[in-house]
Write a protein that holds these residues in place. Structure first.
Motif, PDB file in Angstrom:
ATOM      1  N   GLN A 188     -15.151 -86.062  -6.378  1.00 14.86           N
ATOM      2  CA  GLN A 188     -14.084 -87.391  -6.835  1.00 14.86           C
ATOM      3  C   GLN A 188     -14.463 -88.209  -5.667  1.00 14.86           C
ATOM      4  O   GLN A 188     -14.532 -89.388  -5.761  1.00 14.86           O
ATOM      5  N   ALA A 189     -14.760 -87.669  -4.312  1.00 15.79           N
ATOM      6  CA  ALA A 189     -15.132 -88.516  -3.304  1.00 15.79           C
ATOM      7  C   ALA A 189     -16.557 -89.280  -3.721  1.00 15.79           C
ATOM      8  O   ALA A 189     -16.775 -90.499  -3.142  1.00 15.79           O
ATOM      9  N   ALA A 190     -17.476 -88.370  -3.978  1.00 17.51           N
ATOM     10  CA  ALA A 190     -18.641 -89.318  -4.279  1.00 17.51           C
ATOM     11  C   ALA A 190     -18.568 -90.079  -5.215  1.00 17.51           C
ATOM     12  O   ALA A 190     -19.195 -91.039  -5.241  1.00 17.51           O
ATOM     13  N   ASP A 191     -17.774 -89.842  -6.422  1.00 15.84           N
ATOM     14  CA  ASP A 191     -17.705 -91.071  -7.427  1.00 15.84           C
ATOM     15  C   ASP A 191     -17.021 -92.326  -6.754  1.00 15.84           C
ATOM     16  O   ASP A 191     -17.463 -93.351  -7.115  1.00 15.84           O
ATOM     17  N   GLN A 192     -16.054 -92.031  -5.809  1.00 18.87           N
ATOM     18  CA  GLN A 192     -15.427 -93.314  -5.363  1.00 18.87           C
ATOM     19  C   GLN A 192     -16.527 -93.976  -4.383  1.00 18.87           C
ATOM     20  O   GLN A 192     -16.607 -95.296  -4.340  1.00 18.87           O
ATOM     21  N   LEU A 193     -17.260 -93.488  -3.795  1.00 19.40           N
ATOM     22  CA  LEU A 193     -18.382 -93.883  -2.723  1.00 19.40           C
ATOM     23  C   LEU A 193     -19.191 -94.532  -3.736  1.00 19.40           C
ATOM     24  O   LEU A 193     -19.670 -95.943  -3.440  1.00 19.40           O
ATOM     25  N   LEU A 194     -19.807 -94.037  -4.877  1.00 11.65           N
ATOM     26  CA  LEU A 194     -20.816 -94.317  -5.776  1.00 11.65           C
ATOM     27  C   LEU A 194     -20.215 -95.973  -6.483  1.00 11.65           C
ATOM     28  O   LEU A 194     -20.717 -97.034  -6.551  1.00 11.65           O
ATOM     29  N   GLU A 195     -18.955 -95.876  -6.872  1.00 12.70           N
ATOM     30  CA  GLU A 195     -18.176 -97.156  -7.389  1.00 12.70           C
ATOM     31  C   GLU A 195     -18.153 -98.155  -6.228  1.00 12.70           C
ATOM     32  O   GLU A 195     -18.366 -99.322  -6.778  1.00 12.70           O
ATOM     33  N   THR A 196     -17.768 -97.750  -5.040  1.00  5.02           N
ATOM     34  CA  THR A 196     -17.932 -99.019  -4.058  1.00  5.02           C
ATOM     35  C   THR A 196     -19.237 -99.443  -3.829  1.00  5.02           C
ATOM     36  O   THR A 196     -19.205-100.791  -3.566  1.00  5.02           O
ATOM     37  N   LEU A 197     -20.225 -98.635  -4.072  1.00  6.68           N
ATOM     38  CA  LEU A 197     -21.416 -98.999  -4.083  1.00  6.68           C
ATOM     39  C   LEU A 197     -22.218 -99.942  -5.158  1.00  6.68           C
ATOM     40  O   LEU A 197     -23.369 -99.795  -5.514  1.00  6.68           O
ATOM     41  N   SER A 198     -21.369 -99.917  -6.263  1.00  8.66           N
ATOM     42  CA  SER A 198     -21.651-100.403  -7.625  1.00  8.66           C
ATOM     43  C   SER A 198     -22.712 -99.646  -8.180  1.00  8.66           C
ATOM     44  O   SER A 198     -23.649-100.071  -8.890  1.00  8.66           O
ATOM     45  N   LEU A 199     -22.386 -98.276  -8.269  1.00  6.72           N
ATOM     46  CA  LEU A 199     -23.416 -97.336  -8.884  1.00  6.72           C
ATOM     47  C   LEU A 199     -22.564 -96.334  -9.817  1.00  6.72           C
ATOM     48  O   LEU A 199     -23.186 -95.407 -10.142  1.00  6.72           O
ATOM     49  N   SER A 200     -21.293 -96.629 -10.233  1.00  6.26           N
ATOM     50  CA  SER A 200     -20.720 -95.759 -11.102  1.00  6.26           C
ATOM     51  C   SER A 200     -21.459 -95.471 -12.518  1.00  6.26           C
ATOM     52  O   SER A 200     -21.613 -94.237 -12.829  1.00  6.26           O
ATOM     53  N   SER A 201     -22.038 -96.367 -13.017  1.00  3.77           N
ATOM     54  CA  SER A 201     -22.843 -96.316 -14.109  1.00  3.77           C
ATOM     55  C   SER A 201     -24.080 -95.398 -14.054  1.00  3.77           C
ATOM     56  O   SER A 201     -24.761 -94.952 -14.983  1.00  3.77           O
ATOM     57  N   ARG A 202     -24.636 -95.298 -12.868  1.00  6.97           N
ATOM     58  CA  ARG A 202     -25.855 -94.578 -12.435  1.00  6.97           C
ATOM     59  C   ARG A 202     -25.454 -93.304 -11.849  1.00  6.97           C
ATOM     60  O   ARG A 202     -26.475 -92.589 -11.394  1.00  6.97           O
ATOM     61  N   ARG A 203     -24.422 -92.675 -12.078  1.00  6.05           N
ATOM     62  CA  ARG A 203     -24.000 -91.444 -11.101  1.00  6.05           C
ATOM     63  C   ARG A 203     -24.728 -90.347 -11.590  1.00  6.05           C
ATOM     64  O   ARG A 203     -24.997 -89.233 -10.986  1.00  6.05           O
ATOM     65  N   ASN A 204     -24.798 -90.341 -13.046  1.00  6.57           N
ATOM     66  CA  ASN A 204     -25.434 -89.068 -13.569  1.00  6.57           C
ATOM     67  C   ASN A 204     -27.157 -89.071 -13.820  1.00  6.57           C
ATOM     68  O   ASN A 204     -28.027 -88.354 -14.310  1.00  6.57           O
ATOM     69  N   ASN A 205     -27.664 -90.229 -13.107  1.00  4.90           N
ATOM     70  CA  ASN A 205     -29.130 -90.273 -13.143  1.00  4.90           C
ATOM     71  C   ASN A 205     -29.795 -89.717 -12.155  1.00  4.90           C
ATOM     72  O   ASN A 205     -29.376 -89.529 -11.077  1.00  4.90           O
ATOM     73  N   MET A 206     -31.148 -89.192 -12.349  1.00  3.04           N
ATOM     74  CA  MET A 206     -31.840 -88.572 -11.395  1.00  3.04           C
ATOM     75  C   MET A 206     -32.665 -89.627 -10.411  1.00  3.04           C
ATOM     76  O   MET A 206     -32.609 -90.806 -10.854  1.00  3.04           O
ATOM     77  N   PRO A 207     -32.654 -89.435  -9.331  1.00  3.28           N
ATOM     78  CA  PRO A 207     -33.537 -90.277  -8.101  1.00  3.28           C
ATOM     79  C   PRO A 207     -34.667 -91.032  -8.920  1.00  3.28           C
ATOM     80  O   PRO A 207     -34.767 -92.284  -8.627  1.00  3.28           O
ATOM     81  N   GLY A 208     -35.523 -90.333  -9.654  1.00  6.67           N
ATOM     82  CA  GLY A 208     -36.612 -91.124 -10.409  1.00  6.67           C
ATOM     83  C   GLY A 208     -36.263 -92.029 -11.529  1.00  6.67           C
ATOM     84  O   GLY A 208     -36.983 -92.684 -11.797  1.00  6.67           O
ATOM     85  N   GLU A 209     -34.891 -92.206 -11.808  1.00  5.66           N
ATOM     86  CA  GLU A 209     -34.507 -93.094 -12.813  1.00  5.66           C
ATOM     87  C   GLU A 209     -33.817 -94.273 -12.096  1.00  5.66           C
ATOM     88  O   GLU A 209     -33.383 -95.258 -12.750  1.00  5.66           O
ATOM     89  N   LEU A 210     -33.920 -94.359 -10.810  1.00  6.07           N
ATOM     90  CA  LEU A 210     -33.025 -95.566 -10.097  1.00  6.07           C
ATOM     91  C   LEU A 210     -34.198 -96.271  -9.453  1.00  6.07           C
ATOM     92  O   LEU A 210     -35.363 -96.131  -9.063  1.00  6.07           O
ATOM     93  N   SER A 211     -33.598 -97.618  -9.222  1.00  6.59           N
ATOM     94  CA  SER A 211     -34.588 -98.532  -8.541  1.00  6.59           C
ATOM     95  C   SER A 211     -34.572 -98.223  -6.955  1.00  6.59           C
ATOM     96  O   SER A 211     -33.842 -97.455  -6.617  1.00  6.59           O
ATOM     97  N   GLY A 212     -35.598 -98.937  -6.091  1.00 10.67           N
ATOM     98  CA  GLY A 212     -35.651 -98.593  -4.703  1.00 10.67           C
ATOM     99  C   GLY A 212     -34.298 -98.782  -4.109  1.00 10.67           C
ATOM    100  O   GLY A 212     -33.648 -98.143  -3.118  1.00 10.67           O
ATOM    101  N   GLY A 213     -33.570-100.159  -4.589  1.00 10.05           N
ATOM    102  CA  GLY A 213     -32.070-100.501  -3.938  1.00 10.05           C
ATOM    103  C   GLY A 213     -31.165 -99.375  -4.238  1.00 10.05           C
ATOM    104  O   GLY A 213     -30.258 -99.096  -3.226  1.00 10.05           O
TER     105      GLY A 213
END
Length: 231
Positions: free
Chosen positions: A127-152
């Protein structure tokens, strides 16, 4: 009670290169207060990363003392007899130029990992991880693997991971060095704003003088000596 979260006193460090002794740090002194934002600038090879590693208890100084935290953690860190792993886990967070995410875990799991290691409850950590990811505008990417994410996005996940245990101090070594200028500014602002919300202090090593100018204090490491720069 002092609100200092880190005090470095007369820190010295040298390395041997063949028959030559290279003085990297000479009696460096630095005090960081709670919530303070500090930039350290200097030429490549000047010892900035070495200083950060010593401050983070990842490397040992040749001489000098380090004091981390307050109350029962207010103690001098020596080479023996101190559980530096526990102090790092409870007081410090780390962000590097390269994100160092675990490739076999999702963004959410990567963020949660330090808190799980610290023994926090699984569901509360997620739950805390989800809150941090939401604050950093990453909620929609929370279940992605690192290789599926951009550098930023990868670096924002690394920042969220550094904040999951609500550390008193984050040590950031060129945290935007691998990003383009626009993304670097975006990630930096998100990082600082989130740290401010948690009351977290930051020591950031950077070559980016524009980013350094947004910190409370700037220090330059030159000729093994740390000096305050007006900003």
């Amino acid at each position: 009670m002092s609100n200092h979260i880190l005090t470095l006193t007369d820190i010295s460090k040298s390395y041997r290169q063949g028959n030559i002794t290279v003085e990297v740090l000479q009696q460096v002194n630095l005090t960081i207060a709670e919530g303070e934002l500090v930039a350290i600038i200097g030429a490549s090879g000047s010892g900035k990363s070495t200083l950060l590693h010593i401050a983070g208890l990842l490397d040992k100084a040749d001489s000098g003392t380090i004091q981390v935290g307050q109350e029962h953690y207010q103690q001098t860190i020596s080479n023996t007899g101190v559980n530096t792993d526990l102090i790092r886990l409870q007081y410090l967070g780390f962000v590097y130029q390269y994100h160092h995410l675990l490739n076999n875990f999702t963004a959410r799991e990567n963020v949660a990992m330090p808190a799980l290691i610290a023994g926090a409850k699984y569901e509360e950590v997620l739950q805390a991880a989800d809150q941090l990811l939401e604050t950093l505008s990453l909620s929609s990417r929370r279940n992605n693997m690192p290789g599926e994410l951009s550098g930023g996005e990868q670096q924002r996940v690394a920042i969220a991971r550094s904040l999951i245990n609500k550390p008193k101090l984050i040590l950031a070594d060129e945290p935007t060095g691998n990003l383009d200028p626009h993304t670097a500014n975006e990630v930096f602002n998100l990082f600082v704003n989130l740290a401010n919300k948690q009351g977290t202090a930051i020591i950031m090593v950077t070559h980016n003088h524009d980013l350094a100018g947004n910190m409370h204090k700037i220090f330059e490491l030159k000729n093994a000596t740390l000096t305050r720069v007006a900003n």
